[in-house]
Design an enzyme around this catalytic site. Structure first.
Site: not given
Ligand code: DGY
Length: 327
Positions: A239, A268, A286
């Site tokens: 993240r 983002e 992402h």
């Molecule tokens: C998640 O699944 O947490 C990703 O960041 C998106 O696929």
């Protein structure tokens, strides 16, 4: 009457088809996330919602959805969900762990190699016709084999990334906020659980897989970046807010660390000023879970979870199973 559900953005068809076997499905067909007010307006009559990490699932959302019997997140990360609030209201919520583990670990490796060997920077040089022929001092990068890999957060994805290092004969160290040992990594790789400080000091490559929590927000900041090797490369497929992005830009400019490969960003879809201009970065939008198979598996898992919740059954990957226990 079929229960009404909302899918907040189009997902692979297999997930929708599953939902349609039992529910009346409303889909946001625009290729963008719903705005907050659109989301809140569209959930007033819904029994279930299948949403994305851009959708904030909190008290206000639950207030707007008085008939809600379950929320299924189309993501493994669930920092967008106020789970205690859902639990307080006895609403089950779920995420999609497992199905995206390998895809995300593979992407972390793609970034690691791309930064180490300057793949994107050099591809640009080739395409622009600037290469004048082979030279012994040209375009030198960093070795991977035998270098120390530091995994921050050895959960499913961190573990998969570490196991994939086997062919590269890398000593692996890892840190976990819980301090819990990872027996699989210790058995398979002789990996060592170390303190976060030791991980920063010893790693040549640091790969982030910790969940975003109030404690892990800005784990990488001016101070912690300074404690890394100046030859180190930082990879983030977890993240964005794990890193204070302005501090990272400075660290990359000053040579505090050598490079960074990022798939996620603090704000983002925006990036910190100056990040895009740095040649020692590889920047992706992402896409950790973005393979055909993985996204389909996420869709069917999220759909199965939502169907289970609507039937008062336990979803496969529930974040608050206690709300389903008989009271
Ligand atoms: C998640 O699944 O947490 C990703 O960041 C998106 O696929």
């Amino acid at each position: 009457m079929k229960p009404k559900v909302l899918v907040t953005r189009m997902i692979p068809r297999a997930g929708i088809e599953l939902l349609e076997t039992y529910c009346e499905v409303e889909i946001n067909n625009d290729d963008r996330s719903l705005s907050r007010s659109e989301l809140l307006n569209r959930v007033t009559d819904k029994a279930g919602v299948l949403g994305l990490m851009a959708d904030r699932i909190d008290g206000e959302f639950f207030d707007a959805a008085p008939h809600l019997r379950g929320y299924a997140n189309y993501a493994v990360g669930y920092d967008n969900i106020d789970v205690p609030e859902a639990t307080k209201r006895h609403i089950p919520v779920s995420n999609t762990p497992g199905v995206l583990t390998d895809a995300t670990a593979e992407l972390a490796w793609s970034l690691l190699f791309a930064v180490a060997r300057r793949v994107v920077e050099l591809d640009t040089i080739m395409r622009s016709g600037q290469w004048s022929g082979w030279g012994p001092l040209q375009f030198l990068g960093a070795d991977v084999c035998g270098k120390t890999l530091g995994i921050v957060g050895a959960g499913r994805i961190g573990t998969a990334m570490a196991l994939m290092s086997k062919g590269f004969r890398m000593p692996v160290i890892y840190s976990n906020a819980s301090g819990r040992r990872n027996e699989l990594l210790e058995k398979e790789l002789d990996a060592r659980l170390v303190s976060f400080d030791e991980l920063l000091e010893r790693s040549d490559y640091v790969s982030l897989h910790a969940p975003l929590t109030p404690q892990s927000r800005h784990l990488f900041n001016k101070d912690t970046l300074t404690r890394m090797k100046n030859t180190a490369i930082l990879i983030n497929t977890g993240r964005g807010p794990l890193i204070k992005e302005d501090d990272l830009v400075q660290a990359l400019k000053n040579g505090t660390i050598s490079g960074a490969g990022l798939d996620v960003y603090e704000f983002e879809p925006n990036m910190a000023e100056g990040l895009a201009a740095l040649p020692n970065t590889v920047l992706l939008p992402h896409v950790g879970s973005a393979t055909e198979t993985t996204r389909t598996n996420m869709a069917t898992l999220a759909a199965r979870n939502l169907l289970a919740m609507l039937r008062n059954e336990r979803p496969e990957t529930c974040l608050n199973p206690e709300v389903l226990e008989p009271r």
